[in-house]
Design a protein around this motif. Structure first.
Motif, short mmCIF file in Angstrom:
data_model
loop_
_atom_site.label_atom_id
_atom_site.label_comp_id
_atom_site.label_asym_id
_atom_site.label_seq_id
_atom_site.Cartn_x
_atom_site.Cartn_y
_atom_site.Cartn_z
N GLU A 4 4.51 -10.96 12.04
CA GLU A 4 3.79 -11.12 10.76
C GLU A 4 2.52 -10.30 10.72
N ARG A 5 2.15 -9.72 11.85
CA ARG A 5 0.86 -9.01 11.89
C ARG A 5 1.00 -7.57 11.45
N ALA A 6 -0.05 -7.06 10.83
CA ALA A 6 -0.12 -5.65 10.47
C ALA A 6 -1.57 -5.23 10.76
N PRO A 7 -1.90 -5.02 12.04
CA PRO A 7 -3.31 -4.91 12.43
C PRO A 7 -4.08 -3.81 11.72
N SER A 43 5.40 -1.13 6.97
CA SER A 43 6.84 -0.86 6.95
C SER A 43 7.50 -1.51 8.17
N ARG A 44 6.85 -1.34 9.33
CA ARG A 44 7.35 -2.00 10.55
C ARG A 44 7.36 -3.51 10.38
N ARG A 45 6.29 -4.04 9.79
CA ARG A 45 6.19 -5.49 9.60
C ARG A 45 7.31 -5.98 8.69
N TYR A 46 7.53 -5.27 7.60
CA TYR A 46 8.58 -5.66 6.64
C TYR A 46 9.95 -5.66 7.32
N LEU A 47 10.18 -4.63 8.12
CA LEU A 47 11.46 -4.51 8.82
C LEU A 47 11.67 -5.71 9.75
N GLN A 48 10.60 -6.08 10.47
CA GLN A 48 10.75 -7.19 11.41
C GLN A 48 10.90 -8.52 10.71
N GLU A 49 10.15 -8.67 9.62
CA GLU A 49 10.14 -9.97 8.96
C GLU A 49 11.36 -10.15 8.05
N GLN A 50 11.69 -9.08 7.33
CA GLN A 50 12.72 -9.21 6.28
C GLN A 50 13.96 -8.35 6.55
N GLY A 58 20.10 0.55 13.98
CA GLY A 58 19.90 -0.46 15.03
C GLY A 58 19.36 -1.77 14.51
N PHE A 59 19.10 -1.87 13.20
CA PHE A 59 18.50 -3.10 12.70
C PHE A 59 19.48 -4.00 11.97
#
Ligand SMILES: Cc1ncc(COP(=O)(O)O)c(C=O)c1O
Length: 503
Positions: free
Chosen positions: A6-9, A273-280, A204-205
Motif C-alpha cells: 500500500e505504500r508509495a514512498p 504504478s508499482r503500487r497499483y499493480l501490487q494492490e489491484q 508475470g502478474f
C-alpha cells in the motif's frame, strides 16, 4: 506501518512536502501556478504540485538514500529484481545503459536484428560490434516470433568472444520466444542475457500472461512501465539480478545519460504504478481479460474482420490484438485512419495489421465504441470484386515490417561508432528506385515500430530495396529521413563505402 504493497514512498514524500510548503523558492519556475500555462491551466493544475526538485526529504535519483531509494527497492521486490533503477527517459536510456555497461569499445554483442533503434544507438555510443541474430518469421501471419535457440547456439559457436545477447521480448506485436532455454544456454557459456522488455512490464502478474524475463533468468531487463502498465510516458525501469552485469557501472552510466533534473511526476508515477499493480493487479488484469473476451467474441461475429494469432513455440500477449480486414479491401494504414475518423486511436499499423494495445485498465465501453466503428467502416467500405483475396495479403504485407527481408540468420560483426553521426562518412542521396547495392549512410526507421530497416553501413539488398518501395508506396511513416515523402535513401559515397564494407 501500512503493508508494503500500500505504500508509495516517493509519492507520499512529495505529498508531505506539498502540505507543508508556504513558499517555493526553488526551481521549477512555474511555482505550481497553473496561470503560467494559459489555455493549458486546467489540464496542468493537478499535476504541477508534483513537479518538484531535489529538496530535503525528496531524495536524489543520482544518489538515492531516502524516498527514491525506498521506491526503487519496493519496485525491485515487486518485479523480482535484486536492484531496480528508475528511468525518466524511457526504455531508450535503459537499452543504451545496458549495452554500455556490458561492452567496452570494440567488444562484441549478439543482438536480435529487429531491435528498437535505441539499441542501435546504444551500440554506437558504446562503440561496440554487433553480430545480428535474425528472428524467425511465421509464414502464415508474417509475424516475427523471436530468435531461435539454435541460432543463438550457432552465433555463440561462431563468436565465442561475444559478451552476451540482447534480445527484444515481447515485440511491439506482443510476441516473443521461450526465454528460459536461451538464458540457460547463455549462462552455461558465462554470457549475459539482456532483455528489452519495453512492451512486457505486465508479464508475470497473472497466470494468463507469459512469465517475465527476470523470472526466466535474464540478467538485466528494461521495461517501459508507461507502455503496458500505468506510469506516465517516459517512466521506465531497469531491473538487474545476479553478478553478470555490473550494477556499479550501470549506475555510473545512468548518471551520465539521465537528466540531473529528473521529473518527479514521472518518478512518482513509477511508484504509484508499482503500487497499483501490487494492490489491484491480479483483479484488474482479470477484468481486462474479460473485456478482451468480449472484444474477441465481437470480432468472431463479424466475418469482415479478423485477428491474427501466431502459432508455434511463441508466447503471446493477450493485451496486444492484431486486427485486419479479412476482405482485403483496407490495408493496415487505411483501417487505422478510418478508425481514427471514429475517434478510436490504435497503437500502430503496418501494411497488414492494426495493432491495438489494451491494458489492465481497459474498459468494456471502449470495446463497444471500437466494434461500432468497425461496423460503420464495413458499411462504408464494401469490398468489391477487385479486392484482394482475404488469405495471405496481411501476412505478406506485414512480413516487410517484421523484417522478413533479412534473409541471413546470423550476420558478420558490424562495428558501430558515434563517428557516423559526425559526417565523417560522406553521403549522398540516391532515388529509391536505384538504391540496391549501396550502403546506407543513416538508419532508415519506419515508425512505429521504430525498428531500423537499415542501419548505417548496411548494404541495401534487392529485397530490402523492394520492401522500402512497398512501404513508401503504402504510406508508411519514417523517423529521420522520410523515405515516403522524399523518395530517396541517403547512402555512403562509393569510395568510402568500399573502405567501410562491414558485411
Ligand atoms: C521494443 C522497444 N524497445 C524500446 C523502446 C523505447 O522505449 P521508450 O519509448 O520507453 O523509450 C520501444 C519504443 O517503442 C520499443 O518498441
Amino acid at each position: 506501518m501500512r503493508p508494503w504493497s500500500e505504500r508509495a514512498p516517493l509519492f507520499e514524500a512529495i505529498a508531505a512536502y506539498q502540505s507543508q510548503t508556504v513558499g517555493r523558492f526553488h526551481v521549477p519556475g512555474h511555482k505550481a501556478r497553473p496561470e503560467a500555462f494559459g489555455p493549458g491551466a486546467s489540464y496542468y493544475q493537478g499535476l504541477l504540485p508534483l513537479d518538484v526538485t531535489e529538496l530535503r526529504g525528496l531524495d536524489d535519483l543520482h544518489h538515492p538514500e531516502e524516498a527514491i531509494h525506498e521506491a526503487q527497492q519496493l519496485a525491485a521486490d515487486c518485479f523480482g529484481a535484486e536492484e531496480t533503477f528508475f528511468l525518466v527517459n524511457g526504455s531508450t536510456v535503459g537499452n543504451q545503459a545496458m549495452i554500455a555497461a556490458v561492452c567496452r569499445p570494440g567488444d562484441l554483442l549478439l543482438v536480435q536484428r529487429d531491435a528498437h533503434k535505441s539499441v542501435i544507438h546504444g551500440l554506437m555510443l558504446a562503440g561496440a560490434h554487433a553480430v545480428f541474430v535474425h528472428p524467425r518469421i511465421d509464414e502464415r501471419t508474417g509475424l516475427r516470433g523471436g530468435i531461435a535457440l539454435e541460432d543463438v547456439e550457432e552465433a555463440l559457436r561462431l563468436y565465442p568472444q561475444a559478451k552476451g545477447l540482447l534480445l527484444t521480448c515481447p515485440s511491439y506485436y506482443g510476441i516473443g520466444p521461450d526465454l528460459e532455454s536461451i538464458a540457460e544456454l547463455l549462462h552455461a557459456r558465462h554470457k549475459c542475457l539482456l532483455v528489452d522488455e519495453a512492451h512486457g512490464a505486465h508479464y508475470g502478474f497473472h497466470p494468463e500472461l507469459p512469465g517475465s524475463a527476470l523470472s526466466c533468468g535474464a540478467d538485466a531487463v528494461v521495461q517501459s512501465t508507461h507502455k503496458m502498465l500505468t506510469a506516465l510516458t517516459m517512466g521506465s525501469m531497469l531491473h538487474v539480478q545476479g553478478q553478470r552485469v555490473s550494477r556499479e557501472i550501470l549506475r555510473r552510466i545512468l548518471g551520465m545519460l539521465q537528466s540531473s533534473s529528473p521529473s518527479y511526476p514521472i518518478m512518482a508515477s513509477l511508484d504509484l504504478s508499482r503500487r497499483y499493480l501490487q494492490e489491484q493487479g491480479t483483479g484488474a488484469i482479470t477484468s481486462a481479460l474479460a473485456v478482451l473476451e468480449s472484444w474477441r467474441s465481437g470480432i468472431a461475429r463479424r466475418p469482415r474482420w479478423s485477428l491474427a494469432r501466431i502459432s508455434g513455440p511463441y508466447r503471446s500477449d493477450p493485451f496486444k490484438q492484431l486486427l485486419y480486414d479479412a476482405a482485403g479491401k483496407l490495408n493496415g494504414y487505411e483501417l487505422q485512419a478510418k478508425l481514427e475518423e471514429s475517434g478510436c486511436y490504435a497503437e500502430m499499423a503496418d501494411a497488414g495489421y492494426v495493432v491495438l494495445a489494451f491494458s489492465l485498465v481497459s474498459r468494456l465501453e471502449e470495446v463497444h465504441h471500437l466494434l461500432e466503428a468497425l461496423d460503420r467502416i464495413a458499411q462504408q467500405e464494401q469490398p468489391d470484386d477487385a479486392s484482394r483475396p482475404s488469405s495471405g495479403y496481411a501476412a505478406e504485407a506485414t512480413g516487410i515490417r517484421q523484417g522478413a527481408s533479412f534473409r541471413e540468420r546470423i550476420s558478420q560483426p558490424v562495428p558501430f561508432s558515434i563517428a557516423s553521426i559526425h559526417g565523417q562518412t560522406a553521403s549522398r542521396l540516391v532515388p529509391l528506385d536505384s538504391c540496391e547495392g549501396h550502403m546506407a549512410a543513416e538508419m532508415i526507421v519506419p515508425y512505429p515500430p521504430g525498428i531500423p530497416l537499415l542501419y548505417p553501413g548496411e548494404r541495401i539488398t534487392p529485397q530490402i530495396a523492394a520492401d522500402l518501395r512497398l512501404l513508401a508506396g503504402s504510406g508508411a511513416r519514417f523517423q529521420g529521413h522520410n523515405v515516403t515523402e522524399l523518395g530517396t535513401i541517403p547512402v555512403r559515397s562509393s569510395q568510402l563505402a568500399e573502405q567501410e564494407t562491414f558485411e
